[in-house]
Design a protein around this motif. Structure first.
Motif, mmCIF file in Angstrom:
data_model
loop_
_atom_site.group_PDB
_atom_site.id
_atom_site.type_symbol
_atom_site.label_atom_id
_atom_site.label_comp_id
_atom_site.label_asym_id
_atom_site.label_seq_id
_atom_site.Cartn_x
_atom_site.Cartn_y
_atom_site.Cartn_z
ATOM 1 N N ILE A 275 0.834 -1.202 0.000
ATOM 2 C CA ILE A 275 0.000 0.000 0.000
ATOM 3 C C ILE A 275 0.868 1.250 0.000
ATOM 4 C CG2 ILE A 275 -1.858 1.222 1.169
ATOM 5 C CD1 ILE A 275 -2.667 -1.490 0.079
ATOM 6 N N LEU A 278 2.104 1.885 -3.480
ATOM 7 C CA LEU A 278 1.012 2.412 -4.307
ATOM 8 C C LEU A 278 0.775 3.885 -4.006
ATOM 9 C CD1 LEU A 278 -1.539 2.116 -6.137
ATOM 10 C CD2 LEU A 278 -2.763 1.412 -4.074
ATOM 11 N N LYS A 299 -7.075 -1.549 -2.828
ATOM 12 C CA LYS A 299 -5.946 -2.477 -2.767
ATOM 13 C C LYS A 299 -6.050 -3.370 -1.541
ATOM 14 C CE LYS A 299 -1.755 -3.225 -4.739
ATOM 15 N NZ LYS A 299 -1.518 -3.440 -6.166
ATOM 16 N N HIS A 302 -8.397 -6.133 -2.234
ATOM 17 C CA HIS A 302 -7.759 -7.150 -3.087
ATOM 18 C C HIS A 302 -6.871 -8.058 -2.235
ATOM 19 C CE1 HIS A 302 -8.581 -6.177 -7.384
ATOM 20 N NE2 HIS A 302 -8.970 -5.032 -6.859
ATOM 21 N N SER A 319 2.787 -11.482 -3.564
ATOM 22 C CA SER A 319 1.709 -10.657 -4.059
ATOM 23 C C SER A 319 1.137 -11.162 -5.391
ATOM 24 C CB SER A 319 2.163 -9.204 -4.212
ATOM 25 O OG SER A 319 3.248 -9.109 -5.136
ATOM 26 N N THR A 325 -3.468 -7.355 -7.642
ATOM 27 C CA THR A 325 -3.304 -6.187 -8.492
ATOM 28 C C THR A 325 -4.625 -5.462 -8.615
ATOM 29 O OG1 THR A 325 -3.698 -7.591 -10.404
ATOM 30 C CG2 THR A 325 -1.415 -7.146 -9.826
ATOM 31 N N PRO A 326 -4.645 -4.113 -8.614
ATOM 32 C CA PRO A 326 -5.889 -3.374 -8.633
ATOM 33 C C PRO A 326 -6.565 -3.457 -9.979
ATOM 34 C CG PRO A 326 -4.032 -1.885 -8.801
ATOM 35 C CD PRO A 326 -3.456 -3.230 -8.587
#
Length: 326
Positions: A275, A278, A299, A302, A319, A325-326
């Motif tokens: 996060i 991002l 996110k 997700h 991940s 992934t968004p």
């Protein structure tokens, strides 16, 4: 054409429309068990014992009707009110009455492919009601605190406000403990709870509250469906070359879940490596703070979907395996 019973729900009444291949019948019944049983008999007298039941998601009063028909063995569909509203607008209907709403619901249900609804378990209903009441108490605490700090000079009122705040603080503390312990104690939420707590940004209370609103992660096929359920999907507004507005979240979803994710997203922007990365990228791109927080909320959902679906505690190095992934 599938026979469809559309129900417009209020606290006291059920306005209904029974749509078949050759007729559209209307009726009105009380929203109590006797009234729901009478409605079932009414449909049988009309010659339609097999039909699906459609109603809007209206909370407690709608759940009573939905649960009754589900228990009786009918396929039940609980529809997002926004979808029914859009369908009404597409028909350019001007009048709006309870009977007209029931007809619209029946017509929409008959023409649409809808997911089947099943009632929450007693445990799921319990933790959801606790979670939502906690939100109410916290809003009430803020309101009382603001009033206390508004310049009141009466000692009697100040004393009264402090007593109310003290009582609310005790109730919040008790309910937070119960929500966490109930979530950890039940076998259906114990493992998802532990997996969610592994995500930086999610504390025990947040994890329990998310489970209270999501109910069951397995009912969502993809993380995008979960994001849509929360109303966090971006909504675009573009038309031709002359009309273009900034994208915003749709908000046609679970407002309680969005509220729960707001503060964890801010925390995760500092302490969750995925996060944080991002947020830093979006900040460099010049995105507003509100946009960055909404992206962090998406996110996080997700990630939550990934760890619960794959039953793997959070690890940023996995991940790609967690489909976050968004």
């Amino acid at each position: 054409m599938t026979n469809t019973l559309g129900i417009d729900v209020s606290s006291k009444h059920l306005d209904v429309a029974l749509l078949t291949s050759d007729q559209l019948l209307s009726g009105k019944f009380t929203n109590v068990r006797a009234g729901r049983k009478k409605l079932e008999k009414w449909t049988a007298k009309k010659g339609d014992s097999t039909y699906r039941v459609c109603l809007e998601a209206t909370g407690r009063y709608g759940d009573l009707a939905a649960t009754y028909f589900h228990t009786q063995g009918y396929p039940v569909h609980v529809i997002n009110p926004a979808r029914v509203k859009a369908y009404r607008q597409s028909l350019m209907k001007r009048s709006k009455t309870d009977q007209e709403d029931a007809k619209i619901i029946a017509q929409f249900g008959s023409a649409s492919s809808l997911a089947l609804w099943s009632p929450p378990t007693d445990h799921q209903r319990e933790i959801q009601e606790i979670s939502r009441h906690l939100a109410f108490l916290k809003e009430e605490r803020t309101r009382l605190q603001n009033r206390l700090e508004s310049g009141i000079v009466s000692k009697a009122i100040i004393r009264s406000l402090k007593q109310q705040l003290n009582l609310i603080d005790k109730q919040i503390d008790q309910l937070e403990k119960k929500l966490k312990s109930d979530t950890q104690a039940d076998k259906t939420t114990q493992e998802p709870f532990e997996l969610l707590v592994s995500v930086p940004g999610f504390g025990e209370l947040t994890a329990a509250s998310i489970l209270a609103e999501v109910v069951d992660f397995s009912r969502f096929g993809t993380a995008k469906q979960l994001v849509s359920h929360a109303g966090l999907s971006p909504a675009l507004f573009e038309s031709g070359s002359s009309v273009s507005k900034k994208a915003r979240i749709s908000k046609t979803g679970n407002a309680h879940l969005r509220r729960i994710l707001d503060m964890p997203a801010i925390v995760a922007m500092k302490h969750n490596p995925i996060i944080r990365s991002l947020a830093q990228r979006l900040e460099k791109e010049g995105k507003p703070k509100k946009v960055i927080i909404c992206a962090a909320m998406r996110k996080l959902l997700h990630i939550a979907f990934g760890v619960v679906k794959h039953r793997i505690p959070f690890d940023p190095t996995y991940s790609s395996k967690l489909q976050i992934t968004p």
